[in-house]
Design an enzyme around this catalytic site. Structure first.
Site, PDB file in Angstrom:
ATOM      1  N   CYS A  30       0.812  -1.227   0.000  1.00 44.65           N
ATOM      2  CA  CYS A  30       0.000   0.000   0.000  1.00 44.65           C
ATOM      3  C   CYS A  30       0.842   1.271   0.000  1.00 44.65           C
ATOM      4  CB  CYS A  30      -0.954  -0.010   1.187  1.00 44.65           C
ATOM      5  SG  CYS A  30      -2.037  -1.452   1.161  1.00 44.65           S
ATOM      6  N   HIS A  87      -9.993   2.160  -0.307  1.00 45.50           N
ATOM      7  CA  HIS A  87      -8.553   1.923  -0.242  1.00 45.50           C
ATOM      8  C   HIS A  87      -8.097   1.373  -1.590  1.00 45.50           C
ATOM      9  CE1 HIS A  87      -4.612   1.068   0.958  1.00 45.50           C
ATOM     10  NE2 HIS A  87      -4.813   0.486   2.135  1.00 45.50           N
ATOM     11  N   HIS A 146      -2.864   7.868   6.556  1.00 47.97           N
ATOM     12  CA  HIS A 146      -3.116   6.661   5.763  1.00 47.97           C
ATOM     13  C   HIS A 146      -4.523   6.141   6.090  1.00 47.97           C
ATOM     14  CE1 HIS A 146      -2.244   3.133   3.430  1.00 47.97           C
ATOM     15  NE2 HIS A 146      -2.453   2.334   4.453  1.00 47.97           N
TER      16      HIS A 146
END
Lengths: 331, 395
Positions: free
Chosen positions: B142, B320, B283
């Site tokens: 990620c 996401h 995040h």
């Protein structure tokens, strides 16, 4: 007599379509530079390839690399050991050995060291999940009818019942985690994939961090499971005419910024113009008739160093904007 | 960084907009892009919600992320260089954050088809977008696109390259990917949860992440070069740092040590201090452990400096995007810097006791100069970037 090794990664591996490369259009802005800065190689290791034959000029068999550090519960936590896929194991093994050879201490490793990894195609999760998937064969024309069925619900049920979630973490970037965990390394990192071309960029990232003082040591790593079902399928589809003997292997080199002639070797990096490369010499490098994927460039360096014949190793990556050359000189 | 790196173009495809203007409008509306899944039949499937791309197509390439990337790159190049594109004499790279290739099992078994790998994906993107650029392919979970942007910015600053087309792309709204993340325990699989409120970073009732898809790309070049050709300087990248937790394959270090290390590295690279930050774009996945660890890291960063630094999160809008999340959220940050206001963290109603920060709950106008962008990934990978405001629209 000095033995000189030249490796050129193929255009396709460099991610550049052949028709995009026009030598006459290469910019002339990168003159061949004298290398005044270099890195020194403190330790290196390659995990034992699992193919018996690597090309025609050299035979390596499993276990012949005597310095192999076995991954045991003494070197890697049992929980970690359980979830390791093959590329994870090979690289961790190589990294442990290289760090030991370079004599790095725990305090060197924690935040003063970065990890720079090139990996091959993702194989771990696919291998684990493939059996579950096989029972769900379908044709490519069934998408509409799926909407009327419980197809994906059944798929989910089958996969959930047959796949251990632990193994889902065995992916393309998991080798980075396993090396960091096994050695306690908390410094910066870069991980790229899946071809030999990306190895050059990883080296450049390590180079940049060493030059800028962001790290004192760089673990330059590469790992690939080229013999897995998925890698073979992917390679066969992409490069049907370039199939060579695949090998599963990993390498790790410990680099640091050099101020004196290197302990093992020194590595220079430079941008050059296209004529500095030579595709024609590929055929004269028997050690590299095997396909080690992204591990190929570092394997070329380490095999040459190990065989002691090479005083100078020259790797060139061709790009449409020029060439990136790596020169390794044995001390 | 040695030289200032300018962002001169942006391009995006996301669940809240298929161009930058539409994306920014949705951020400040505010309007979320998470809805019930329509791409496949979810009857009996454990995941019901995702941030899908709407009003896009037809797809020329079998892998949707190629099309998303091509569209976003085309938009970014047009903004920076106009319709003639990147001049051929510029040494250009495509610095790309990708999730690792994923085999579409049934199709592979029956039709010998494999979802394309990272290298082939980069080739197809270059071809679809009509660019000639060396591919740098980052697969750092990620953090991938944040690393792609950060390392490209350093290469630009050092003069190694002239132009970077940097970002990431993702098409993970598929049964295989959703199931993978559900099995990992990372997704919100509560069937009773309304899709629009399913992603709730830092909230006491957060239960997991929601996947999204799309692409985000930035054009990076040395500010001196941008000025010389009168290109817009939308923002600057002035610092980048990364670190490893060396802790757990999926969980972050609970005290946020690794995250803190990456944030400090980015600030050091930017040569600024924590008190110089105008805001932090977190995040913030909406998972219990990630949000808690990130909040702890931010509190440690700001300890003794200022606990008033605003913190905001973009994933409740976009879902996401995994490898592409950093790039898409960086574009959100640039939108905030450009408009001098912060978008809210949607769905944050009841702040969890372990996530106490100065959260942005509705649009907030304030002078913004430096914003820290955080990205954290499985395997303890951390990457952070400092962005500085560029030219005001009225300058």
């Amino acid at each position: 007599m000095r033995k000189r090794v030249v490796v050129s990664t193929s255009l396709r591996n460099a991610g550049v379509e052949p028709h995009l490369l026009d030598v006459d259009e290469l910019p002339r802005k990168y003159p061949i530079m004298e290398t005044s800065e270099y890195l020194q190689l403190d330790g290196y290791h390659f995990a034992a390839p699992t193919s018996l034959s690597v090309g025609s000029g050299l035979v390596l068999s499993e276990g012949t690399e005597a310095e192999t550090t076995e991954l045991t519960q003494e070197t890697v936590e049992p929980k970690q050991l359980k979830i390791m896929a093959k590329p994870d194991r090979l690289l961790t093994q190589a990294a442990l050995a290289a760090v030991k050879q370079a004599g790095l201490t725990d305090s060197d490793l924690k935040t003063d060291t970065g990890i720079y990894v090139t990996t091959g195609y993702q194989t771990g999760f696919g291998e684990f999940a493939l059996p579950a998937a096989r029972s769900f064969t379908r044709g490519s024309d069934t998408q509409d009818s799926e909407l009327e069925t419980n197809y994906w619900a059944d798929f989910a049920k089958a996969v959930t019942e047959s796949v251990n979630p632990r193994f889902l973490f065995a992916s393309i970037d998991s080798p980075l985690f396993h090396v960091s965990k096994a050695l306690g390394i908390q410094g910066p990192s870069v991980i790229m994939s899946p071809s030999a071309a990306q190895w050059f960029q990883v080296l450049r990232a390590a180079w940049r961090d060493l030059k800028d003082g962001k790290v004192r040591f760089a673990l330059l790593c590469a790992t690939a499971e080229m013999r897995s079902t998925l890698s073979r399928l992917q390679n066969a589809r992409m490069n049907p005419s370039e199939l060579r003997t695949p090998v599963d292997t990993a390498t790790c080199m410990v680099l640091r910024k050099g101020t004196a002639p290197g302990r093992i070797a020194r590595i220079s990096l430079r941008r050059t113009r296209h004529p500095h490369s030579n595709f024609g010499e590929l055929g004269s490098v028997p050690e590299l008739n095997a396909d080690a994927g992204p591990v190929t460039p570092s394997l070329a360096i380490l095999l040459s160093l190990k065989n002691s014949g090479a005083k100078e190793i020259h790797l060139t990556r061709i790009d449409h904007d020029g060439a990136l050359a790596v020169q390794v000189s044995r001390r | 960084m040695r030289q200032r790196v300018a962002i001169t173009g942006l391009g995006i495809v996301s669940a809240i907009g298929n161009c930058v203007n539409e994306f920014a409008d949705s951020l400040f509306a505010p309007k979320a892009g998470i809805h019930p899944i329509t791409l496949f039949n979810t009857k009996g499937f454990p995941v019901k919600s995702a941030a899908e791309i709407r009003n896009f197509g037809p797809f020329t390439y079998p892998d949707r992320k190629v099309a998303y990337a091509a569209r976003a790159i085309t938009e970014a190049i047009a903004q920076s260089f106009g319709e003639n594109g990147v001049p051929r004499e510029k040494v250009t790279v495509l610095s790309l954050g990708l999730k690792h290739n994923f085999v579409s099992f049934p199709e592979m078994v029956s039709a010998n088809f494999i979802t394309i790998g990272p290298d082939e994906c980069a080739q197809q993107i270059s071809k679809a977008a009509g660019i000639q650029a060396s591919p740098w392919i980052y697969t750092a979970a990620c953090t991938a696109s944040t690393v792609a942007i950060g390392t490209a910015a350093r290469a630009v600053a050092d003069g190694e390259i002239d132009v970077a087309i940097a970002g990431g792309t993702s098409s993970c709204v598929s049964p295989e990917w959703l199931l993978t993340y559900a099995l990992m325990g990372a997704l919100n699989t509560d069937a009773n949860c309304a899709a629009e409120t399913a992603c709730r970073p830092f909230d006491r009732n957060r239960t997991g992440m929601i996947l999204g898809e799309g692409a985000g790309f930035l054009i990076l070049e040395r500010e001196s070069s941008a000025r010389a050709r009168n290109a817009p300087v939308l923002a600057r990248i002035c610092g980048f740092g990364s670190s490893l937790d060396a802790y757990h394959v999926s969980d972050p270090c609970p005290d946020g040590a690794g995250a803190l290390s990456a944030m400090n590295a980015a600030l050091k690279d930017a040569r600024i201090n924590p008190e110089d930050l105008s805001a932090i774009n977190a995040h913030a996945t909406g998972t219990l452990k990630n949000d808690s660890a990130e909040a702890a890291a931010i509190r440690r960063l700001l300890d003794g400096v200022s606990h008033e630094t605003p913190v905001f999160a973009t994933k409740p809008f976009t879902g996401h995007l995994l490898a592409a999340s950093g790039a898409v959220e960086t574009i959100a940050v640039v939108s905030c810097l450009t408009q001098q206001k912060l978008h809210p963290t949607l769905n944050l109603v009841d702040v969890a006791s372990d996530c106490k920060l100065n959260h942005v709950l509705k649009n907030r106008h304030l002078p913004l100069r430096y914003i820290l962008k955080n990205s954290f990934g499985f395997g303890g990978q951390n990457a952070c970037m400092v962005l500085e405001k560029g030219d005001s629209l009225d300058e």
